[in-house]
Design a protein around this motif. Structure first.
Motif, short mmCIF file in Angstrom:
data_model
loop_
_atom_site.label_atom_id
_atom_site.label_comp_id
_atom_site.label_asym_id
_atom_site.label_seq_id
_atom_site.Cartn_x
_atom_site.Cartn_y
_atom_site.Cartn_z
N ARG A 241 0.93 -1.22 0.05
CA ARG A 241 0.04 0.21 -0.13
C ARG A 241 0.97 1.16 -0.11
NH1 ARG A 241 -2.21 -3.85 3.20
NH2 ARG A 241 -4.44 -4.58 2.76
N LYS A 242 0.39 2.12 -0.93
CA LYS A 242 1.13 3.55 -0.61
C LYS A 242 -0.01 4.46 -1.26
CE LYS A 242 5.18 6.12 -2.04
NZ LYS A 242 6.28 5.85 -2.85
N ASP A 243 -0.17 5.45 -0.18
CA ASP A 243 -1.23 6.40 -0.27
C ASP A 243 -2.73 5.70 -0.64
OD1 ASP A 243 0.81 8.43 0.36
OD2 ASP A 243 1.10 8.61 -1.87
N ASP A 244 -3.41 6.11 -1.67
CA ASP A 244 -4.47 5.57 -2.17
C ASP A 244 -4.39 4.35 -2.91
OD1 ASP A 244 -5.79 7.24 -0.48
OD2 ASP A 244 -6.06 8.92 -2.19
N ILE A 245 -3.18 3.77 -3.23
CA ILE A 245 -2.99 2.79 -4.14
C ILE A 245 -2.66 1.57 -3.45
CG2 ILE A 245 -1.48 2.09 -6.19
CD1 ILE A 245 -3.45 4.19 -6.66
N SER A 246 -2.94 0.25 -3.90
CA SER A 246 -2.65 -1.01 -3.28
C SER A 246 -2.10 -1.67 -4.28
CB SER A 246 -4.01 -1.45 -2.65
OG SER A 246 -4.10 -0.69 -1.41
N TYR A 247 -1.23 -2.76 -3.95
CA TYR A 247 -1.10 -3.64 -5.34
C TYR A 247 -0.47 -5.02 -4.65
CZ TYR A 247 3.62 -2.48 -3.40
OH TYR A 247 4.76 -2.33 -2.43
N LEU A 248 -0.82 -6.08 -5.60
CA LEU A 248 -0.50 -7.36 -4.96
C LEU A 248 0.45 -8.12 -6.09
CD1 LEU A 248 -2.50 -9.35 -6.90
CD2 LEU A 248 -4.10 -8.74 -4.96
N VAL A 249 1.20 -8.91 -5.48
CA VAL A 249 2.14 -9.73 -6.41
C VAL A 249 1.99 -11.08 -6.51
CG1 VAL A 249 4.66 -10.29 -7.08
CG2 VAL A 249 3.94 -8.03 -6.15
N GLY A 250 2.01 -11.90 -7.51
CA GLY A 250 1.81 -13.29 -7.67
C GLY A 250 2.45 -13.99 -8.55
N PHE A 251 2.29 -15.30 -8.92
CA PHE A 251 2.74 -16.15 -9.93
C PHE A 251 1.56 -16.90 -10.55
CE2 PHE A 251 6.19 -15.31 -7.06
CZ PHE A 251 6.98 -14.69 -7.92
N CYS A 252 1.47 -16.53 -11.78
CA CYS A 252 0.49 -17.37 -12.82
C CYS A 252 1.05 -18.12 -13.82
CB CYS A 252 -0.53 -16.30 -13.39
SG CYS A 252 -2.03 -17.00 -14.21
N PRO A 253 0.73 -19.48 -14.00
CA PRO A 253 0.93 -20.29 -15.08
C PRO A 253 0.87 -19.59 -16.37
CG PRO A 253 -0.37 -21.76 -13.45
CD PRO A 253 -0.40 -20.15 -13.14
N GLU A 254 2.01 -19.83 -17.36
CA GLU A 254 1.78 -19.09 -18.61
C GLU A 254 0.47 -19.42 -19.37
OE1 GLU A 254 5.27 -18.00 -21.76
OE2 GLU A 254 5.04 -20.22 -21.27
N SER A 255 0.00 -20.54 -19.28
CA SER A 255 -1.16 -20.82 -20.25
C SER A 255 -2.51 -20.14 -19.43
CB SER A 255 -1.45 -22.39 -20.01
OG SER A 255 -1.61 -22.80 -18.53
N GLU A 256 -2.48 -19.69 -18.20
CA GLU A 256 -3.45 -18.91 -17.63
C GLU A 256 -3.54 -17.58 -17.84
OE1 GLU A 256 -6.25 -20.65 -16.87
OE2 GLU A 256 -5.40 -22.76 -16.56
N ILE A 257 -2.28 -16.84 -18.48
CA ILE A 257 -2.27 -15.31 -18.43
C ILE A 257 -3.34 -14.85 -19.03
CG2 ILE A 257 -0.67 -13.78 -19.60
CD1 ILE A 257 0.22 -14.54 -16.83
N GLN A 258 -3.89 -15.46 -20.24
CA GLN A 258 -4.85 -14.92 -20.90
C GLN A 258 -6.20 -14.48 -20.40
OE1 GLN A 258 -4.19 -13.58 -24.03
NE2 GLN A 258 -6.18 -12.77 -23.94
N SER A 259 -6.69 -15.35 -19.49
CA SER A 259 -7.86 -15.41 -18.59
C SER A 259 -7.79 -14.18 -17.60
CB SER A 259 -8.12 -16.67 -17.98
OG SER A 259 -7.17 -17.16 -17.02
N LEU A 260 -6.37 -14.13 -17.08
CA LEU A 260 -6.21 -12.98 -16.18
C LEU A 260 -6.20 -11.60 -16.90
CD1 LEU A 260 -5.46 -12.57 -13.32
CD2 LEU A 260 -3.07 -12.71 -13.94
N LYS A 261 -5.59 -11.57 -18.19
CA LYS A 261 -5.69 -10.22 -18.69
C LYS A 261 -6.95 -9.85 -19.06
CE LYS A 261 -1.26 -10.63 -21.27
NZ LYS A 261 -0.51 -10.68 -22.67
#
Length: 604
Positions: A241-261
């Motif tokens: 978190r920084k001010d009004d912005i939040s972010y998260l980090v993770g790992f996703c299988p390459e084959s599932e990237i499209q659904s995440l996009k």
């Protein structure tokens, strides 16, 4: 194979935290890594509750197993939640332990007093006040003569050779050389009443405990709910978190990237997708083929997983493990028994996994094949001379020819050198086009040289010149190319010379690793000899009466069963070790991986 992962960073407005977590939980493809590592009181409380629920389920399972009862399913659920049930269950267990301890103490006291009969200890104190003393003793018959004459002695009871007596006198300081027993503080009648009361209370609490046992399904539901909440809270607390912005980090299988996009575009998230950094702790997701999936039950049983940047060794492990299994069991007859047992398990235990059944079919087949080529069937040499079985024997490996023991040891060394050199060739392929390719090939050459040295040392063979040439060439290659880092060939060689003593020790360790493969021969030989010993024992008894035949059957069944169990233990110890330690060490596999666990909960 190890599935390729992409590093994913999602940047959102802080007000969108719950929405993004619910959306990610719905698709369940991102393994989240906490950015914020600070402690959270709510999370610690959730972990405590989950631990309590898990302990209660273990307690239920363990108690039912010990008492050999089955858990019944209640028609109606309690109005309480699973956490309250778990707390009440542990309160019942604590109370049961307290009551059982009290009952045990009272039973000991009751057993101690029972020999004296029923009386009121207060009456003894009353008599003492009027000048009459009663003392209790235990002794043997011959010890009664040690009591001086003139004392009033009464034998209360006799247990075996022990007498329980009461001595009555008008003085309380008389020396009596016997083992005195303290005067009870409570009469036996009251103790009996207390025992009955405690036992009734114990039965009532156990009845309540068993009622709670029947609510296992509700406790499991509560546990699953808390686990979802914990996952959600950990993901929320782990956001940066920084001010009004939040972010998260993770790992996703390459084959599932499209659904995440797609969902990121729909929800208007800012998303960054890239390759994991070298210092990232990337989860490992294994994707098995129809062939390598057979070895999954073994790896699940061991409970290890390679790191993301390590190697998927399942295919190689399956091949070599099946070879190790066959050599360690070493008996084609046992392979047939395993094949039949696997068929029966498949037929009558439908819940057994298909992978496990196929694995044991495969291992049974390799064991039968090894038994066929060596002529070993239930440790009976005569069976190897039968017309059909005789045709399958390879004379070079025939187990009942003493001169062939060296042949089998030589085969074990060959299996070892092949497996260990595969490790370095595989590492060389991965290192290409870096100079370390030649260093790994140097290690492979060194191991082949050690192979000839091992045959010279263990089998007393003439030392092959390659046993001297290959280690020298291999070490030169390791020194010249092992420490090349792109800052100049000379500097790399200098670093290689500096690590030369360590490499010498590693080479000596490689000799030890290769010699370890001789355990395949030793355990297989032991299995054959144990089988033969039981066969000879049965043969010596004979078959001329029905009783002797029955004894022979018992000896053969129990003896060969024990032998199979010992062989199975050897497979777990030696067969697994050669793969996970000796081979993996040469491939630099540390089994440090963490499993891929995508965030899948969605708390509204």
């Amino acid at each position: 194979m190890i599935v390729c992962m992409k590093k994913v960073s999602v940047i959102i407005k802080s007000l969108w935290q719950d929405e993004v977590l619910n959306s990610l939980g719905a698709i369940g493809v991102v393994h989240l890594t906490p950015v914020n590592q600070s402690k959270n009181v709510k999370i610690e409380e959730l972990k405590d509750k989950i631990a309590l629920l898990e302990k209660s389920l273990f307690l239920i399972s363990d108690t039912l197993k010990r008492e050999r009862k089955g858990a019944e399913v209640s028609d109606s659920e309690f109005e309480k939640d699973g956490l309250s049930l778990a707390k009440e269950l542990f309160a019942c267990v604590d109370k049961i332990k307290q009551l059982e301890d009290k009952i045990k103490q009272l039973e000991l006291e009751y057993d101690r007093l029972r020999v004296w009969g029923e009386f009121n200890p207060e009456d003894i104190n009353t008599l003492k006040g009027s000048g009459l003393t009663i003392r209790f003793f235990r002794c043997r018959q011959k010890e009664l003569k040690n009591i001086r004459e003139g004392l009033n002695i009464h034998i209360i009871s006799i247990r075996g050779s022990t007498l329980f007596i009461a001595v009555i006198s008008d003085k309380d300081n008389i020396n009596i050389p016997l083992q005195e027993v303290r005067i009870p503080t409570c009469d036996i009648g009251k103790i009996k009443i207390m025992l009955d009361d405690y036992k009734n209370r114990l039965n009532n609490i156990k009845k309540r405990r068993n009622e709670l046992f029947r609510q296992t399904s509700l406790i499991k539901k509560t546990l699953a709910c808390f686990q979802d909440i914990l996952s959600y809270e950990e993901a929320r607390a782990g956001m940066g978190r920084k001010d009004d912005i939040s972010y998260l980090v993770g790992f996703c299988p390459e084959s599932e990237i499209q659904s995440l996009k797609i969902i990121a575009e729909k929800k208007e998230w800012a998303i960054l997708i890239g390759e994991p950094a070298d210092d990232d702790t990337v989860p490992t997701l294994m994707k098995h083929s129809k062939w390598t999936v057979l070895f999954r039950p073994v790896m699940n049983f061991i409970g290890v997983i390679p790191g993301y940047r390590e190697y998927d060794t399942n295919a190689l492990f399956l091949i070599f493990f099946s070879i190790f299994f066959a050599l360690l069991v070493g008996d084609g007859g046992y392979g047939i028994v395993m094949l039949i047992m696997t068929f029966l398990v498949k037929k009558f235990y439908k819940q057994t996994s298909k992978e496990l059944i196929l694995l044991f079919y495969f291992l049974s087949g390799t064991t039968i094949l090894w038994g066929a080529v060596t002529g070993n069937w239930f440790g009976v040499e005569a069976l190897s001379h039968l017309p059909v079985l005789k045709q399958t024997v390879i004379p070079y490996l025939y187990t009942y020819a003493g001169k062939n023991e060296g042949s089998v040891m030589r085969l074990c060394f060959f299996i070892g050198v092949v497996q260990l050199s595969i490790a370095h060739i595989w590492a060389a392929i991965r290192a290409y086009p870096a100079p370390q390719v030649f260093a790994e090939l140097g290690w492979a050459a060194l191991i082949w040289g050690i192979y000839y040295i091992a045959r010279f040392l263990v089998l007393n063979e003439v030392l092959n010149p390659l046993g001297l040439f290959l280690p020298v060439i291999g070490m030169v290659m390791v020194v010249s190319f092992g420490e090349q880092k792109g800052d100049g060939t000379v500097k790399g060689v200098v670093r290689g010379l500096a690590t030369f003593p360590v490499n010498i020790l590693t080479g000596i360790g490689s000799l030890s690793d290769l010699v370890s493969y001789i355990r395949l021969f030793a355990v297989g030989l032991a299995t054959r000899e144990v089988a033969a010993a039981f066969n000879n024992m049965a043969y010596d008894i004979g078959f001329d009466t029905g009783l002797k035949i029955l004894i022979v059957i018992i000896i053969l069944l129990s003896g060969h069963t024990v032998n199979v169990i010992l062989a199975a233990m050897a497979v777990l110890v030696h067969g697994v070790r050669l793969n996970l330690l000796e081979f993996s060490k040469h491939l630099n596999i540390e089994w440090s991986g963490i499993p891929y666990r995508p965030f899948k909960v969605a708390i509204q």
